[in-house]
Motif scaffolding. Sequence first.
Motif, PDB file in Angstrom:
ATOM      1  N   ILE A 116     -15.251  48.744-132.527  1.00 24.96           N
ATOM      2  CA  ILE A 116     -16.413  49.244-131.794  1.00 24.96           C
ATOM      3  C   ILE A 116     -16.062  50.388-130.840  1.00 24.96           C
ATOM      4  N   SER A 117     -14.790  50.790-130.794  1.00 27.94           N
ATOM      5  CA  SER A 117     -14.341  51.738-129.769  1.00 27.94           C
ATOM      6  C   SER A 117     -14.965  53.124-129.899  1.00 27.94           C
ATOM      7  N   SER A 118     -15.439  53.494-131.090  1.00 34.54           N
ATOM      8  CA  SER A 118     -16.013  54.825-131.268  1.00 34.54           C
ATOM      9  C   SER A 118     -17.498  54.861-130.927  1.00 34.54           C
ATOM     10  N   THR A 119     -18.057  53.718-130.525  1.00 36.17           N
ATOM     11  CA  THR A 119     -19.475  53.626-130.153  1.00 36.17           C
ATOM     12  C   THR A 119     -19.590  53.326-128.667  1.00 36.17           C
ATOM     13  N   PRO A 120     -20.453  54.021-127.930  1.00 36.01           N
ATOM     14  CA  PRO A 120     -20.648  53.686-126.503  1.00 36.01           C
ATOM     15  C   PRO A 120     -21.013  52.213-126.360  1.00 36.01           C
ATOM     16  N   THR A 121     -20.197  51.469-125.635  1.00 34.74           N
ATOM     17  CA  THR A 121     -20.314  50.011-125.621  1.00 34.74           C
ATOM     18  C   THR A 121     -20.110  49.448-124.225  1.00 34.74           C
ATOM     19  N   VAL A 122     -20.810  48.358-123.936  1.00 35.61           N
ATOM     20  CA  VAL A 122     -20.630  47.603-122.692  1.00 35.61           C
ATOM     21  C   VAL A 122     -20.357  46.145-123.067  1.00 35.61           C
ATOM     22  N   ILE A 123     -19.302  45.573-122.511  1.00 34.70           N
ATOM     23  CA  ILE A 123     -18.956  44.171-122.752  1.00 34.70           C
ATOM     24  C   ILE A 123     -18.922  43.466-121.399  1.00 34.70           C
ATOM     25  N   MET A 124     -19.670  42.385-121.284  1.00 35.60           N
ATOM     26  CA  MET A 124     -19.710  41.698-119.996  1.00 35.60           C
ATOM     27  C   MET A 124     -19.785  40.193-120.202  1.00 35.60           C
ATOM     28  N   GLY A 125     -19.310  39.455-119.202  1.00 37.07           N
ATOM     29  CA  GLY A 125     -19.376  38.004-119.295  1.00 37.07           C
ATOM     30  C   GLY A 125     -18.417  37.325-118.337  1.00 37.07           C
ATOM     31  N   ASP A 126     -18.326  36.004-118.479  1.00 41.29           N
ATOM     32  CA  ASP A 126     -17.429  35.171-117.673  1.00 41.29           C
ATOM     33  C   ASP A 126     -16.185  34.912-118.522  1.00 41.29           C
ATOM     34  N   PHE A 127     -15.084  35.580-118.187  1.00 43.26           N
ATOM     35  CA  PHE A 127     -13.845  35.459-118.958  1.00 43.26           C
ATOM     36  C   PHE A 127     -12.828  34.653-118.134  1.00 43.26           C
ATOM     37  N   ASN A 128     -12.057  33.828-118.804  1.00 44.76           N
ATOM     38  CA  ASN A 128     -11.066  33.018-118.089  1.00 44.76           C
ATOM     39  C   ASN A 128      -9.737  33.748-117.935  1.00 44.76           C
ATOM     40  N   PHE A 129      -9.822  35.004-117.571  1.00 48.61           N
ATOM     41  CA  PHE A 129      -8.641  35.801-117.249  1.00 48.61           C
ATOM     42  C   PHE A 129      -8.896  36.454-115.898  1.00 48.61           C
ATOM     43  N   ASP A 130      -8.151  36.074-114.895  1.00 49.53           N
ATOM     44  CA  ASP A 130      -8.314  36.644-113.558  1.00 49.53           C
ATOM     45  C   ASP A 130      -7.579  37.982-113.511  1.00 49.53           C
ATOM     46  N   VAL A 131      -8.340  39.084-113.606  1.00 47.78           N
ATOM     47  CA  VAL A 131      -7.701  40.400-113.681  1.00 47.78           C
ATOM     48  C   VAL A 131      -6.980  40.782-112.396  1.00 47.78           C
ATOM     49  N   LEU A 132      -7.212  40.048-111.322  1.00 44.61           N
ATOM     50  CA  LEU A 132      -6.501  40.321-110.068  1.00 44.61           C
ATOM     51  C   LEU A 132      -5.051  39.843-110.124  1.00 44.61           C
ATOM     52  N   LYS A 133      -4.716  39.038-111.135  1.00 46.48           N
ATOM     53  CA  LYS A 133      -3.366  38.480-111.236  1.00 46.48           C
ATOM     54  C   LYS A 133      -2.508  39.199-112.268  1.00 46.48           C
ATOM     55  N   HIS A 134      -2.859  40.445-112.574  1.00 39.08           N
ATOM     56  CA  HIS A 134      -2.125  41.158-113.623  1.00 39.08           C
ATOM     57  C   HIS A 134      -0.667  41.400-113.241  1.00 39.08           C
ATOM     58  N   HIS A 135      -0.360  41.416-111.947  1.00 37.88           N
ATOM     59  CA  HIS A 135       1.032  41.628-111.525  1.00 37.88           C
ATOM     60  C   HIS A 135       1.879  40.373-111.714  1.00 37.88           C
ATOM     61  N   HIS A 136       1.233  39.216-111.814  1.00 40.14           N
ATOM     62  CA  HIS A 136       1.973  37.952-111.832  1.00 40.14           C
ATOM     63  C   HIS A 136       1.879  37.221-113.166  1.00 40.14           C
ATOM     64  N   SER A 137       1.008  37.669-114.058  1.00 38.36           N
ATOM     65  CA  SER A 137       0.805  36.953-115.319  1.00 38.36           C
ATOM     66  C   SER A 137       0.889  37.917-116.499  1.00 38.36           C
ATOM     67  N   THR A 138       1.826  37.677-117.395  1.00 40.14           N
ATOM     68  CA  THR A 138       1.930  38.526-118.595  1.00 40.14           C
ATOM     69  C   THR A 138       0.715  38.330-119.490  1.00 40.14           C
ATOM     70  N   LYS A 139       0.128  37.130-119.468  1.00 43.25           N
ATOM     71  CA  LYS A 139      -1.065  36.860-120.264  1.00 43.25           C
ATOM     72  C   LYS A 139      -2.229  37.725-119.792  1.00 43.25           C
ATOM     73  N   VAL A 140      -2.419  37.806-118.484  1.00 47.99           N
ATOM     74  CA  VAL A 140      -3.502  38.630-117.929  1.00 47.99           C
ATOM     75  C   VAL A 140      -3.234  40.108-118.185  1.00 47.99           C
ATOM     76  N   GLN A 141      -1.975  40.535-118.029  1.00 46.55           N
ATOM     77  CA  GLN A 141      -1.642  41.935-118.270  1.00 46.55           C
ATOM     78  C   GLN A 141      -1.895  42.301-119.732  1.00 46.55           C
ATOM     79  N   LYS A 142      -1.572  41.403-120.652  1.00 47.49           N
ATOM     80  CA  LYS A 142      -1.825  41.631-122.073  1.00 47.49           C
ATOM     81  C   LYS A 142      -3.312  41.747-122.329  1.00 47.49           C
TER      82      LYS A 142
END
Length: 218
Positions: A32-58
């Motif tokens: 879908i990357s070539s189409t203007p797109t918005v993705i939103m929702g409740d995801f179980n990945f805390d993006v604030l922890k990207h420095h401490h979690s390789t899973k979140v960084q991935k």
Amino acid sequence: NRSSDLSSGINAESQSVLFSFFLQLSTFLERISSTPTVIMGDFNFDVLKHHHSTKVQKYIDTFMCSGFFPLINKPTHFKGDSSTCIDQIWTNIVSENMTSGIICSSVSAHLPVFAVIPTTAETLANPECNNSIIQVHNISVKNIDKFQTKLQDMYSNDPSIANMSINSLSTGDDALAQFENFYTKLQDSYKECFLENVDLNGSTRNFFYKPWITVKMT
């Protein structure tokens, strides 16, 4: 011992599930990357922890490698003394005339998030500029190959990159100058390979003038 075997089995299964999830997510985003797109929702990945979690960084890298960037980067969910940013909005639409934020509300532990995203040529462009041209991140296989070729050429034929050297005799200014030179050239190569100008008035790639289609929500 049975306990350690069980623990190893659970860990291996979890890694397998994660690998499968990121592979499917990457495939979906690339489609879908070539189409203007918005993705939103409740995801179980805390993006604030990207420095401490390789899973979140991935997780973050998977979105950003397909040209999507987050519009929410503050805590949205509160429980006791902890706070997380798991209510997210991602988009690949690049516009100066875009607003997003978090609404303070005590209705639930999740704060509502919002984004005002333009859907016409008039609103997508900066209202102070009479311009129907927008930029889209097109992370296609062809453009990735082009980017890799440019990087190889940069490392092979650009003396300022090929001869970068930081050692115990280097000063902080030397290291900073080398980094800024490298970062600028890397950024220029990225823009040349992945950023594409789209004319909203004439491009067949956009959907903004099809009134029966709204901004794509996934």
